[in-house]
Design an enzyme around this catalytic site. Structure first.
Site, mmCIF file in Angstrom:
data_model
loop_
_atom_site.group_PDB
_atom_site.id
_atom_site.type_symbol
_atom_site.label_atom_id
_atom_site.label_comp_id
_atom_site.label_asym_id
_atom_site.label_seq_id
_atom_site.Cartn_x
_atom_site.Cartn_y
_atom_site.Cartn_z
ATOM 1 N N TYR A 151 1.396 4.984 -2.563
ATOM 2 C CA TYR A 151 1.599 6.377 -2.153
ATOM 3 C C TYR A 151 2.966 6.881 -2.564
ATOM 4 O O TYR A 151 3.148 8.081 -2.810
ATOM 5 C CB TYR A 151 1.336 6.544 -0.655
ATOM 6 C CG TYR A 151 -0.153 6.656 -0.421
ATOM 7 C CD1 TYR A 151 -0.798 7.856 -0.670
ATOM 8 C CD2 TYR A 151 -0.916 5.565 -0.053
ATOM 9 C CE1 TYR A 151 -2.170 7.975 -0.540
ATOM 10 C CE2 TYR A 151 -2.288 5.666 0.085
ATOM 11 C CZ TYR A 151 -2.906 6.874 -0.160
ATOM 12 O OH TYR A 151 -4.263 6.982 -0.045
ATOM 13 N N HIS A 202 -9.326 0.510 -11.606
ATOM 14 C CA HIS A 202 -9.061 1.493 -10.553
ATOM 15 C C HIS A 202 -7.617 1.994 -10.609
ATOM 16 O O HIS A 202 -7.361 3.190 -10.641
ATOM 17 C CB HIS A 202 -9.360 0.871 -9.185
ATOM 18 C CG HIS A 202 -8.836 1.661 -8.032
ATOM 19 N ND1 HIS A 202 -9.376 2.869 -7.660
ATOM 20 C CD2 HIS A 202 -7.808 1.434 -7.180
ATOM 21 C CE1 HIS A 202 -8.706 3.349 -6.623
ATOM 22 N NE2 HIS A 202 -7.743 2.497 -6.314
ATOM 23 N N PHE A 203 -6.650 1.059 -10.631
ATOM 24 C CA PHE A 203 -5.294 1.593 -10.580
ATOM 25 C C PHE A 203 -4.790 2.090 -11.936
ATOM 26 O O PHE A 203 -3.776 2.767 -12.001
ATOM 27 C CB PHE A 203 -4.303 0.651 -9.877
ATOM 28 C CG PHE A 203 -4.069 -0.683 -10.509
ATOM 29 C CD1 PHE A 203 -3.364 -0.808 -11.687
ATOM 30 C CD2 PHE A 203 -4.530 -1.833 -9.881
ATOM 31 C CE1 PHE A 203 -3.129 -2.052 -12.242
ATOM 32 C CE2 PHE A 203 -4.303 -3.085 -10.437
ATOM 33 C CZ PHE A 203 -3.605 -3.189 -11.623
ATOM 34 N N HIS A 204 -5.560 1.798 -13.001
ATOM 35 C CA HIS A 204 -5.208 2.481 -14.242
ATOM 36 C C HIS A 204 -5.715 3.924 -14.239
ATOM 37 O O HIS A 204 -5.254 4.740 -15.036
ATOM 38 C CB HIS A 204 -5.704 1.704 -15.465
ATOM 39 C CG HIS A 204 -4.758 0.593 -15.842
ATOM 40 N ND1 HIS A 204 -4.762 -0.625 -15.206
ATOM 41 C CD2 HIS A 204 -3.731 0.536 -16.733
ATOM 42 C CE1 HIS A 204 -3.797 -1.385 -15.714
ATOM 43 N NE2 HIS A 204 -3.156 -0.704 -16.632
ATOM 44 N N ARG A 251 -9.831 -10.199 -12.832
ATOM 45 C CA ARG A 251 -8.617 -9.584 -13.335
ATOM 46 C C ARG A 251 -7.572 -10.668 -13.570
ATOM 47 O O ARG A 251 -7.809 -11.835 -13.284
ATOM 48 C CB ARG A 251 -8.097 -8.559 -12.332
ATOM 49 C CG ARG A 251 -7.545 -9.181 -11.067
ATOM 50 C CD ARG A 251 -7.207 -8.158 -10.002
ATOM 51 N NE ARG A 251 -5.899 -7.555 -10.217
ATOM 52 C CZ ARG A 251 -5.145 -7.070 -9.213
ATOM 53 N NH1 ARG A 251 -5.559 -7.159 -7.959
ATOM 54 N NH2 ARG A 251 -3.988 -6.527 -9.462
ATOM 55 N N ARG A 252 -6.417 -10.297 -14.086
ATOM 56 C CA ARG A 252 -5.254 -11.171 -14.223
ATOM 57 C C ARG A 252 -5.589 -12.481 -14.921
ATOM 58 O O ARG A 252 -5.112 -13.547 -14.525
ATOM 59 C CB ARG A 252 -4.693 -11.527 -12.846
ATOM 60 C CG ARG A 252 -4.373 -10.346 -12.002
ATOM 61 C CD ARG A 252 -3.743 -10.752 -10.718
ATOM 62 N NE ARG A 252 -2.562 -9.963 -10.479
ATOM 63 C CZ ARG A 252 -1.815 -10.066 -9.399
ATOM 64 N NH1 ARG A 252 -2.113 -10.936 -8.476
ATOM 65 N NH2 ARG A 252 -0.775 -9.314 -9.247
ATOM 66 N N HIS A 272 0.803 -1.216 0.000
ATOM 67 C CA HIS A 272 0.000 0.000 0.000
ATOM 68 C C HIS A 272 0.839 1.270 0.000
ATOM 69 O O HIS A 272 0.604 2.159 -0.811
ATOM 70 C CB HIS A 272 -1.060 0.011 1.097
ATOM 71 C CG HIS A 272 -2.036 1.106 0.820
ATOM 72 N ND1 HIS A 272 -2.970 1.013 -0.178
ATOM 73 C CD2 HIS A 272 -2.123 2.356 1.297
ATOM 74 C CE1 HIS A 272 -3.619 2.161 -0.270
ATOM 75 N NE2 HIS A 272 -3.127 2.999 0.606
#
Ligand code: CU
Lengths: 167, 551, 48
Positions: B226, B373-375, B438-439, B222
């Site tokens: 950041y 989301h993380f894209h 995913r994946r 995590h």
């Protein structure tokens, strides 16, 4: 340090919203018992048959009381073992009547897998050495694909099953 | 002349540019992998030469998630330190050492993956086993980054000694916060890789504790996100105001936000493990609460940014409610690209809150919503901001200029990226909510209506992925131009100033010992009991699994 | 940091006195978006 008055209002409302979210999910969790899968019981991944629920004859769906079902499963690369039917053929589809309470129990014999009944809230990590358990009411009818949603090797995308919820 | 227009020495520029070259080479390779993945998942394309989908996926994740980001960040942050507090010859040499160790580690890991000996994805979850060279390569990357971190600490320390009683430059302060966070976080990664994975992959240890390794991984995982985000925030707080002709909105609030990020980024890793067995739900919930705390500095940032824009506009004389908004420098790509990044963080952040919401995580966990989301967060917010930085940083380093033509091409790039990502990430979000995993390589599973719907969204992702790859080619072209061919000149290194009459920042904000102590206390609070439980209730360990399952 | 942009001679302003109405409306819209998204997905969770 000095805050602009609008920023004070914004942060108060923002913090208030976060607190509200936490209250809602906390209430659902600790008063209603809606936790994510979090079972704490271990098992020997090399010998899952030693555990009653995962003996070959106990795999698959079983009605334990009126409207209450247990589904026992063993995950391994790249298959879900739902037990066998009367013709000794591997079961690929689990059939459950609508609105019944179902306890899903699963463990892994090898690597980490996922177990998700896509389109429902049944979504668990399946890890060697641990038993994953999740109880829920199957509220909606339909044919739901069971997918392994954690990468488990070259055949990962070929690991699936079906849950059918009927009227 | 302001320091902003003073170029670095040749030697210094060369160091920072070295990081940039690796960054953009990674972008090209990783992006190509991404394109191929979306094509495979469309079902209309199969990989030639028997290449495995999961090898591509591992390359994509490692090269973009770990290499592209880390090299850009360390290069950019080093340039910020060089500009604000200076770098000595000795420090520069140490930074070169960091660069080479990181590069050697990267090469080791990359080769191991490419020859098919580490198809374990970038999270390398045990008991899938990769070749030991993969883990050793990763260790090198981390150790290299530690050297970079300690060079940065030393740089600020030396500056502080020479400037007794002065507050440290804002950007140097931010860099040091980010590197302290990175150092504390990577200790967890180093622990699992060195103590668990390496001996086990070499055969010295027969089994591995799977849950422990995962928990250590997410202790790092995590703060990793950041670590990506904070350099973007540095640009938003202290660079963008200069580009739009404004001032830093509040130096002390910016510092406070970074301190909060340091404290709350780490003790929250369990929110990635909400659906895992073997962890006490109460501790999961406690870490969910801590996760919600880390949202606060982002709420503060949102306000500061809008306020920066509005204050700058109003000083130029715009009095209507949103007149200032229209007058932002939309035609300046150094502003436009990061601005789109900021906008993407609105759905990105909202999605993040949803992901962390305890039992609600079951809606999205390991579905392709997470990939979507993380894209948004990393591949749009962070990456577009990094591109925005590149447009001035690279010419500043090479002694060239961002020409109007390249600026225009950059604007096109930003729009291409936005369009491609909107299509790809949008369809990933929807497909994830209806259960698409995913994946996963292309699969029709057991067939049926549900799967047919997923496949439509996967087609959309291939369209988005193709547009994004065009964006990558444009960006790499611009980078090459700025590095080697753009006309010579002096491009500004746009560091913003505070208002002349700005309020003094409280001294306590630089009380490093206090902030680090609180950070460690929070980590101990959040992790001691869960870790102890995990070790006490350990199941028999797991033996390694190689091909066809792993490797 | 480069000091001094002599042309910018603004009247001294305290932070609180800057007009930030646009900012306030913008962040409120952002907040509303977060609330809608969260409650929307919570409803989806409950319906499943
Ligand atoms: Cu699997």
């Amino acid at each position: 340090m000095h805050l602009h008055k609008y920023e004070k209002i914004w942060l108060t409302l923002g913090l208030g919203s976060l607190a509200l979210f936490l209250l809602i999910i906390g209430f659902a969790a600790f008063w209603k018992g809606t936790h994510p899968q979090s079972h704490i019981e271990t098992i020997d991944p090399q010998n899952v048959e030693a555990y009653e629920a995962f003996k070959p004859e106990n795999l698959g769906v079983r009605e334990v009381a009126d409207g209450k079902y247990i589904v026992n499963m063993v995950a391994s690369a790249f298959n879900y073992d739902f037990g066998t039917d009367i013709d000794e053929k591997a079961v690929k589809t689990i059939r459950i009547p609508k609105d019944s309470t179902v306890l899903y129990q699963i463990t892994s014999k090898d690597v980490v897998h996922g177990f998700q009944v896509a389109g429902t809230n049944v979504n668990m990590m399946v890890e060697p050495g641990h038993i994953s358990r999740y109880e829920t009411v199957m509220k909606n009818t339909g044919t739901f694909t069971v997918v392994c949603n954690e990468y488990c090797g070259v055949g990962h995308h070929q690991m699936y099953g079906t849950v059918e919820v009927y009227e | 002349m302001s320091k902003n227009y003073l170029l670095f020495s040749k030697q210094e520029s060369r160091l920072y540019m070295a990081f940039m070259h690796v960054t953009f080479a990674s972008l090209l390779i990783g992006g190509l992998m991404g394109l191929l993945q979306t094509l495979v998942r469309s079902g209309k394309f199969t990989l030639p030469f028997g290449i495995d989908y999961y090898t591509l996926l591992t390359v994509h994740g490692v090269i973009l998630g770990l290499v592209f980001t880390t090299f850009f960040i360390i290069g950019f942050q080093n340039s910020l330190m060089g500009k604000t507090v200076g770098i000595s010859d000795k420090q520069r040499k140490a930074a070169w050492l960091a660069f080479w160790i990181m590069l050697i580690g990267t090469a080791m890991a990359a080769v191991t993956i490419l020859v098919g000996q580490a198809s374990v994805l970038y999270t390398f979850y045990a008991p899938l086993r990769a070749h030991p060279a993969f883990y050793i390569g990763l260790t090198f990357v981390v150790v290299g980054s530690w050297i970079a971190a300690f060079v940065n600490f030393r740089q600020l320390y030396v500056w502080k000694k020479a400037h007794k009683g002065e507050k440290s430059p804002l950007l140097a302060f931010m860099v040091v916060i980010n590197m302290i966070m990175w150092f504390i976080a990577t200790l967890g990664l180093a622990a699992t890789v060195i103590v668990q994975f390496i001996p086990w992959s070499l055969g010295y240890a027969e089994t591995i504790n799977v849950l422990l390794s995962r928990t250590l991984f997410w202790y790092f995982g995590h703060p990793l996100v950041y670590f990506w985000l904070l350099p973007a925030y540095m640009a938003w707080y202290a660079i963008i105001p200069k580009i739009i002709g404004g001032k830093i909105f509040s130096d002390s609030l910016a510092r406070l936000a970074f301190i909060l990020f340091l404290m709350f980024s780490i003790p929250v890793g369990l929110h990635h493990q909400l659906t895992e067995p073997g962890i006490d739900p109460t501790w999961k919930f406690i870490q969910v609460i801590l996760t919600f705390m880390v949202i606060i500095p982002s709420l503060m940032t949102a306000f500061s940014l809008f306020a920066t824009f509005e204050a700058a506009g109003r000083k130029k004389g715009f009095t209507s409610l949103f007149g200032w908004f229209k007058k932002l420098p939309w035609k300046d790509v150094r502003f436009l690209a990061p601005f789109i990044g900021m906008l993407a963080f609105i759905p990105g952040g909202a999605g993040g809150i949803i992901n962390a919401s305890y039992q609600m995580n079951a809606l999205v966990h390991n579905t392709i919503w997470i990939t979507g989301h993380f894209h948004l967060t990393v591949a749009t917010t962070v990456v577009l901001t990094f591109f925005g930085i590149t447009y001035w940083l690279v010419p500043h380093l090479t002694g060239r200029r961002l020409t109007p033509k390249l600026n225009k091409l950059g604007i096109i790039q930003a729009f291409v990226w936005t369009l491609g990502m909107a299509i790809m990430s949008g369809s990933m979000h929807i497909q994830g909510l209806i259960g698409g995993p995913r994946r996963s390589s292309f699969s029709e599973y057991a067939g049926g209506e549900q799967v047919a719907t997923w496949l439509n969204y996967q087609l959309a992702q291939a369209v988005g992925g193709t547009i994004l790859f065009i964006g990558i080619i444009l960006m790499v072209y611009i980078f090459i131009q700025l590095s080697f061919f753009a006309p010579r000149g002096v491009e500004e290194f746009p560091i913003a100033d505070e208002e002349e009459d700005a309020e003094k920042s409280p001294k306590i904000l630089e009380n490093w010992y206090l902030w680090i102590a609180i950070t460690i206390a929070l980590i101990l609070f959040a992790y001691t009991i869960p870790m102890f439980d995990i070790m006490r209730h350990s199941p028999p360990g797991s033996v390694p699994f190689d091909w066809p399952i792993g490797r | 940091m480069g000091k001094g942009n002599p042309k910018q001679q603004q009247p001294s302003q305290n932070e609180s006195s800057i007009n930030l109405k646009g900012t306030f409306i913008s962040v409120m819209l952002l907040g509303i978006f977060i609330l809608i998204a969260w409650f929307g997905l919570y409803a989806l969770f409950l319906s499943r």
